[in-house]
Design an enzyme around this catalytic site. Structure first.
Site, PDB file in Angstrom:
ATOM      1  N   GLU A  52       0.824  -1.216   0.000  1.00  0.00           N
ATOM      2  CA  GLU A  52       0.000   0.000   0.000  1.00  0.00           C
ATOM      3  C   GLU A  52       0.855   1.261   0.000  1.00  0.00           C
ATOM      4  OE1 GLU A  52      -3.592   2.156  -0.082  1.00  0.00           O
ATOM      5  OE2 GLU A  52      -3.057   0.112  -0.627  1.00  0.00           O
ATOM      6  N   THR A 163     -11.470   8.862 -13.406  1.00  0.00           N
ATOM      7  CA  THR A 163     -10.707   8.285 -12.301  1.00  0.00           C
ATOM      8  C   THR A 163     -11.181   6.902 -11.901  1.00  0.00           C
ATOM      9  OG1 THR A 163     -12.108   9.392 -10.683  1.00  0.00           O
ATOM     10  CG2 THR A 163     -10.091  10.524 -11.343  1.00  0.00           C
TER      11      THR A 163
END
Length: 182
Positions: A52, A163
């Site tokens: 992450e 997006t």
């Protein structure tokens, strides 16, 4: 650097296409380096999937240094940059890197009912989080599919992705009007 920021390689490459001619190569080089950096976060993990977040601390490069950053939730941003870099350069390494992601997803994230995020990318025996995020189907797999398609499938000349990776048609009327004025 957060995994979410890894879309920026593709974004800069796309933007660079509209830069002044003398600046285009600068933007493409920058985009390639950002994309390579994000790729390195995948290569340096045992699962070949990126954490992450990853850091550049004390000689550690592109590796998660905190336990809370070691997870992977099927995010699309790295493969999004692979797609744009492939489409704009046709450098085969971007397809190779994309295929490595496909193999890692199959090996470490495939579960009985689909795909699951993993809690630690630095192990080859991962614990699954039992969640298939909606963006995995809508974005990650779409970008991987398009990476291996012919360039005329959702051509970058005729389509732009929002997006959430939804393709929107490019309105070419402005360029047609400019051509008619000449």
């Amino acid at each position: 650097m957060g995994h979410l920021a890894c879309f920026s390689g593709g974004m800069i490459a796309l933007g660079g296409q509209h830069a002044a001619e003398e600046q285009k190569q600068h933007y493409m080089d920058l985009a390639a380096e950002i994309t390579r950096t994000c790729h390195e976060s995948y290569v340096r993990s045992d699962s070949k999937l990126g954490p992450e977040a990853f850091r550049f601390d004390s000689g550690t490069e592109a590796v998660a240094t905190r336990l809370s950053d070691r997870y992977y939730i099927l995010r699309p941003e790295v493969v999004e940059s692979y797609l744009y870099m492939w489409r704009l350069t046709h450098d085969p390494k971007y397809r190779q890197w994309g295929w490595e992601v496909v193999e890692a997803l199959e090996k470490y994230c495939r579960v009985e009912a689909g795909f699951s995020g993993i809690r630690d990318v630095y192990t080859t025996n991962p614990s699954h989080d039992n969640m298939q995020q909606s963006f995995f189907l809508a974005e990650t797999l779409k970008y991987l599919y398009l990476l291996f398609c012919e360039d005329d499938v959702l051509s970058l000349e005729d389509w732009v992705f929002n997006t959430e990776a939804h393709p929107l048609p490019v309105n070419h009327t402005d360029s047609v009007l400019k051509m008619n004025v000449r």
